[in-house]
Scaffold this motif. Structure first.
Motif, mmCIF file in Angstrom:
data_model
loop_
_atom_site.group_PDB
_atom_site.id
_atom_site.type_symbol
_atom_site.label_atom_id
_atom_site.label_comp_id
_atom_site.label_asym_id
_atom_site.label_seq_id
_atom_site.Cartn_x
_atom_site.Cartn_y
_atom_site.Cartn_z
ATOM 1 N N GLY A 73 55.116 35.976 62.303
ATOM 2 C CA GLY A 73 54.098 36.535 62.892
ATOM 3 C C GLY A 73 54.566 37.167 63.882
ATOM 4 N N ARG A 74 55.160 36.784 65.031
ATOM 5 C CA ARG A 74 56.408 36.927 66.059
ATOM 6 C C ARG A 74 57.345 39.557 65.372
ATOM 7 N NH1 ARG A 74 56.805 34.523 71.142
ATOM 8 N NH2 ARG A 74 56.154 32.466 70.643
ATOM 9 N N LEU A 75 57.754 39.092 64.496
ATOM 10 C CA LEU A 75 58.500 39.706 63.541
ATOM 11 C C LEU A 75 57.051 40.572 62.947
ATOM 12 C CD1 LEU A 75 60.665 37.828 62.109
ATOM 13 C CD2 LEU A 75 61.222 38.856 63.970
ATOM 14 N N ARG A 76 56.334 40.771 62.836
ATOM 15 C CA ARG A 76 55.626 41.541 62.264
ATOM 16 C C ARG A 76 54.610 42.560 63.628
ATOM 17 N NH1 ARG A 76 53.407 37.429 58.686
ATOM 18 N NH2 ARG A 76 54.241 37.655 57.184
ATOM 19 N N ALA A 77 54.722 41.764 64.284
ATOM 20 C CA ALA A 77 54.075 42.231 65.996
ATOM 21 C C ALA A 77 54.993 43.536 66.450
ATOM 22 C CB ALA A 77 53.221 41.078 67.034
ATOM 23 N N ASP A 78 56.162 43.356 66.159
ATOM 24 C CA ASP A 78 57.420 43.718 66.195
ATOM 25 C C ASP A 78 57.772 45.009 65.726
ATOM 26 O OD1 ASP A 78 57.866 43.597 68.742
ATOM 27 O OD2 ASP A 78 59.500 41.543 69.329
ATOM 28 N N GLY A 79 57.020 45.466 64.370
ATOM 29 C CA GLY A 79 56.912 46.562 63.963
ATOM 30 C C GLY A 79 57.726 45.851 62.497
ATOM 31 N N TYR A 80 58.104 44.771 62.397
ATOM 32 C CA TYR A 80 59.534 44.158 61.193
ATOM 33 C C TYR A 80 58.761 43.993 59.448
ATOM 34 C CZ TYR A 80 63.216 43.549 64.135
ATOM 35 O OH TYR A 80 64.424 44.599 65.368
ATOM 36 N N ARG A 81 59.025 44.565 58.170
ATOM 37 C CA ARG A 81 58.482 43.886 57.154
ATOM 38 C C ARG A 81 59.150 42.792 57.086
ATOM 39 N NH1 ARG A 81 61.151 49.200 54.508
ATOM 40 N NH2 ARG A 81 62.958 48.863 56.037
ATOM 41 N N THR A 82 58.167 42.182 57.136
ATOM 42 C CA THR A 82 58.851 40.556 57.319
ATOM 43 C C THR A 82 58.198 39.721 56.001
ATOM 44 O OG1 THR A 82 58.459 40.951 59.325
ATOM 45 C CG2 THR A 82 58.456 38.422 59.067
ATOM 46 N N PHE A 83 59.321 38.942 55.255
ATOM 47 C CA PHE A 83 59.232 37.376 54.157
ATOM 48 C C PHE A 83 58.821 36.452 54.736
ATOM 49 C CE2 PHE A 83 59.386 42.276 53.011
ATOM 50 C CZ PHE A 83 58.874 42.631 52.088
ATOM 51 N N ILE A 84 59.506 35.993 53.410
ATOM 52 C CA ILE A 84 59.351 34.569 53.631
ATOM 53 C C ILE A 84 59.762 33.952 52.439
ATOM 54 C CG2 ILE A 84 58.474 31.950 55.079
ATOM 55 C CD1 ILE A 84 55.989 33.574 56.464
ATOM 56 N N TYR A 85 60.979 33.203 53.089
ATOM 57 C CA TYR A 85 61.426 32.658 51.575
ATOM 58 C C TYR A 85 61.261 31.042 51.915
ATOM 59 C CZ TYR A 85 64.615 31.482 48.129
ATOM 60 O OH TYR A 85 64.782 30.773 46.668
ATOM 61 N N GLN A 86 60.820 30.310 50.708
ATOM 62 C CA GLN A 86 60.847 28.880 51.182
ATOM 63 C C GLN A 86 61.753 28.533 49.910
ATOM 64 O OE1 GLN A 86 56.707 26.558 51.408
ATOM 65 N NE2 GLN A 86 57.426 25.569 48.682
ATOM 66 N N LEU A 87 62.948 27.355 49.832
ATOM 67 C CA LEU A 87 63.076 26.995 49.977
ATOM 68 C C LEU A 87 63.421 25.824 48.471
ATOM 69 C CD1 LEU A 87 66.475 25.165 52.285
ATOM 70 C CD2 LEU A 87 66.354 27.362 51.053
ATOM 71 N N PRO A 88 64.300 26.418 47.163
ATOM 72 C CA PRO A 88 63.211 26.501 46.128
ATOM 73 C C PRO A 88 63.464 24.477 46.009
ATOM 74 C CG PRO A 88 65.396 27.292 45.451
ATOM 75 C CD PRO A 88 64.957 27.085 46.875
ATOM 76 N N GLY A 89 62.166 23.578 45.882
ATOM 77 C CA GLY A 89 61.452 22.190 45.887
ATOM 78 C C GLY A 89 61.164 21.729 47.275
ATOM 79 N N LEU A 90 61.537 22.127 47.985
ATOM 80 C CA LEU A 90 61.673 22.533 49.629
ATOM 81 C C LEU A 90 63.001 21.966 50.014
ATOM 82 C CD1 LEU A 90 58.607 20.023 50.323
ATOM 83 C CD2 LEU A 90 58.697 22.519 50.280
ATOM 84 N N GLY A 91 64.073 23.137 49.751
ATOM 85 C CA GLY A 91 65.927 22.272 49.965
ATOM 86 C C GLY A 91 65.917 21.362 49.801
ATOM 87 N N LEU A 92 65.510 20.150 48.798
ATOM 88 C CA LEU A 92 65.784 19.011 48.558
ATOM 89 C C LEU A 92 67.362 18.878 47.864
ATOM 90 C CD1 LEU A 92 63.014 16.749 48.381
ATOM 91 C CD2 LEU A 92 64.431 16.447 50.104
ATOM 92 N N GLY A 93 67.276 19.818 46.990
ATOM 93 C CA GLY A 93 68.665 20.064 45.960
ATOM 94 C C GLY A 93 69.436 20.609 46.525
ATOM 95 N N ASP A 94 70.624 20.872 44.834
ATOM 96 C CA ASP A 94 71.577 21.450 45.528
ATOM 97 C C ASP A 94 72.055 22.997 46.272
ATOM 98 O OD1 ASP A 94 74.721 22.012 45.152
ATOM 99 O OD2 ASP A 94 74.072 23.073 43.520
ATOM 100 N N ILE A 95 72.371 22.664 47.110
ATOM 101 C CA ILE A 95 72.486 23.820 48.057
ATOM 102 C C ILE A 95 72.995 25.291 47.075
ATOM 103 C CG2 ILE A 95 73.364 25.106 50.864
ATOM 104 C CD1 ILE A 95 72.650 22.392 51.573
ATOM 105 N N PRO A 96 74.035 25.317 46.567
ATOM 106 C CA PRO A 96 74.516 26.373 46.376
ATOM 107 C C PRO A 96 73.894 27.244 44.766
ATOM 108 C CG PRO A 96 76.536 24.879 45.793
ATOM 109 C CD PRO A 96 74.918 24.448 46.815
#
Length: 269
Positions: A73-96
């Motif tokens: 929200g702060r980024l959007r307020a500064d005018g940025y086109r902003t996207f959020i990436y949620q890690l697959p499986g909430l990041g519990l799996g293999d990082i690569p």
């Protein structure tokens, strides 16, 4: 059980912030507004950067997308086109493996926006996913700036991950194993240049980080700008999750995204 409680607390805290700010959907970026006649040079720089590169906020271990709406929200307020990436499986799996999925997402964002490059603002494990993408998957050609918040770049003690997330043991939790000090994953990631390509690298850390211990392990070498919040603001208390909520931390993010000097605002809300 504690993991579920952690996610619930994140969601509830974020919902309270959203109710007061009226933040937009994570998948939709607001249009860049035209600069006003009294606009400062700094604000003009922010808008110019926003027009050039979309920003992807990369979540961390157990981080649901809604938990990152405050910083988005702060980024959007500064005018940025902003996207959020949620890690697959909430990041519990293999990082690569997560990094390969992230590479696909970056390509999708570039295609949908027509941008030649994106900027990354990554929290916790998201910073490792992003760095693997940059260093091992050719991502440097598609990224202009990398900003990490509380990322265990050189690992953290297993006990801290276990105590913080209530995982009980790293057994079976691959990402937990990979984020421990001395893991084969980190040995590979940190071999050679920490900051490949023409990407501008910034790391942000806090002395009160409950997950990254020692806190110096949240910094990288080879020309990165490594910022310790308390070096400029000794009375500022910011925890691991607080890095995506804290106003002072955001002023550092803002400066990094416009290649500006590091001038944390210690009184920012």
């Amino acid at each position: 059980m504690l993991l579920r409680k952690t996610v619930l607390v994140l969601a509830l805290a974020t919902a309270a912030v959203l109710a007061s700010t009226g933040a937009a959907s994570a998948a939709t970026a607001d249009p860049v507004p035209a600069p006003g006649p009294a606009e400062t040079a700094t604000a003009a720089d922010v808008r110019a950067a926003a027009a050039a590169n979309p920003v992807i906020v990369v979540g961390g271990l157990s981080g649901v997308a809604v938990a990152y709406e405050p910083i988005a929200g702060r980024l959007r307020a500064d005018g940025y086109r902003t996207f959020i990436y949620q890690l697959p499986g909430l990041g519990l799996g293999d990082i690569p493996t997560s990094a390969r999925a992230f590479a696909t997402y970056v390509s999708q964002v570039r295609a949908s926006t027509g941008a030649s490059a994106v900027d990354l603002v990554a929290h916790s494990e998201g910073g490792l996913v992003s760095r693997y993408y940059l260093k091992r998957l050719g991502g440097t050609a598609s990224v202009g700036r990398y900003v990490s918040l509380g990322t265990p770049q050189y690992g953290t003690y297993v006990a801290n991950i276990v105590a913080f997330l209530g995982l009980g043991s790293c057994a079976g939790v691959v990402a937990c194993q990979q984020m421990t000090i001395g893991s084969s994953f980190l040995a590979d990631l940190n071999a050679g240049d920490d900051t490949p390509g023409a990407v501008r690298y910034t790391t942000i850390r806090t002395l009160q980080d409950e997950l990254v211990r020692p806190t110096g392990n949240a910094a990288v070498n080879d020309g990165a700008t490594n910022v310790l919040i308390q070096a400029s603001c000794p009375l500022r208390v910011v925890g691991h999750l607080g890095l995506v909520l804290d106003g002072t931390a955001y002023t550092i993010v803002r400066g990094a995204l416009v290649d500006g000097p590091v001038r944390p605002n210690c009184l920012a809300l």
